[in-house]
Write an enzyme that holds these catalytic residues in place. Structure first.
Site, mmCIF file in Angstrom:
data_model
loop_
_atom_site.group_PDB
_atom_site.id
_atom_site.type_symbol
_atom_site.label_atom_id
_atom_site.label_comp_id
_atom_site.label_asym_id
_atom_site.label_seq_id
_atom_site.Cartn_x
_atom_site.Cartn_y
_atom_site.Cartn_z
ATOM 1 N N ILE A 88 0.815 -1.202 0.000
ATOM 2 C CA ILE A 88 0.000 0.000 0.000
ATOM 3 C C ILE A 88 0.858 1.265 0.000
ATOM 4 O O ILE A 88 1.928 1.301 0.621
ATOM 5 C CB ILE A 88 -0.981 0.015 1.199
ATOM 6 C CG1 ILE A 88 -2.038 1.101 1.046
ATOM 7 C CG2 ILE A 88 -0.220 0.131 2.519
ATOM 8 C CD1 ILE A 88 -3.204 0.966 2.006
ATOM 9 N N CYS A 117 4.448 0.996 1.775
ATOM 10 C CA CYS A 117 5.066 -0.142 1.082
ATOM 11 C C CYS A 117 5.206 -1.356 1.989
ATOM 12 O O CYS A 117 6.053 -2.224 1.759
ATOM 13 C CB CYS A 117 6.424 0.249 0.499
ATOM 14 S SG CYS A 117 6.356 1.696 -0.575
#
Length: 221
Positions: A74, A168
């Site tokens: 994400i 991430c």
């Protein structure tokens, strides 16, 4: 020398560009010229195919979350952040995925070096870092030897939404805006130099194109 089209799309909605990017890639032929699309997105979280919602720390309100078919986990996109969609046929330019990713990261490093900023990679954590903070995120999908998605780097964006996630998927990552290091830097200034570095390392001849053509072609503008 290979050609690549450069398009500055301005500020866009993620879903529109995602649809355009997939349409472009699915309709490519052996003669389709590679392209770079530069844009800013309205605020959105995107999560890759490996994300299982484990990296969302708080309930997110007012900012949509979109699952996409890229790699990675994400991240956040918003105004003041430059998205670079890198749409390249790796087979035609005869480059392996590892070298492709290396060249992209090196283009960012070389651009920062031009501005007298030392940056670096971290093993097993794709992207580019400055002063122990992440400046540039990387996420791709390869389909029929062609790349989709690309990179994003923060020039002067709102970093608060990153507090809602592990960027991430890494709880140790803190993000940085370039304007913190270079007061007065603009997206246009950095983009111009990045394009120069990118086409040099990939050995392209750049050609600037209007954003109008590609979005109109598929009825998205």
């Amino acid at each position: 020398m290979k050609k690549i089209y450069i398009r500055n799309l301005g500020r866009t909605h993620y879903n529109i560009i995602s649809s355009a990017m997939h349409e472009f890639t699915d309709s490519r032929s052996l003669y389709t010229i590679d392209e770079l699309w530069f844009t800013e997105h309205y605020s959105i979280f995107t999560q890759g195919v490996l994300e299982k919602n484990k990296n969302i720390l708080k309930e997110i309100k007012n900012i949509p979350i979109e699952t996409c078919d890229r790699g990675g986990k994400i991240t956040y996109h918003g105004p003041g952040q430059q998205l670079v969609y890198i749409l390249i046929n790796l087979k035609l330019i005869r480059i392996h995925i590892k070298k492709f990713l290396f060249y992209i990261e090196q283009s960012v490093i070389n651009t920062l070096k031009f501005f007298s900023i030392k940056s670096y990679r971290i093993p097993k954590s794709p992207g580019i870092y400055i002063n122990k903070k992440k400046f540039c995120s990387v996420g791709f999908r390869i389909k029929n030897n062609c790349s989709l998605y690309g990179i994003s780097y923060n020039i002067n964006t709102n970093l608060i939404p990153y507090n809602y996630i592990y960027p991430c998927g890494n709880k140790l990552i803190k993000m940085i805006n370039l304007i913190e290091i270079i007061p007065g830097i603009t997206m246009k200034i950095f983009r111009k130099k990045f394009i120069q570095m990118f086409v040099k390392i990939f050995k392209y001849k750049k050609i600037y194109k209007s954003s109008y053509n590609i979005l109109n072609k598929i009825g998205l503008n």
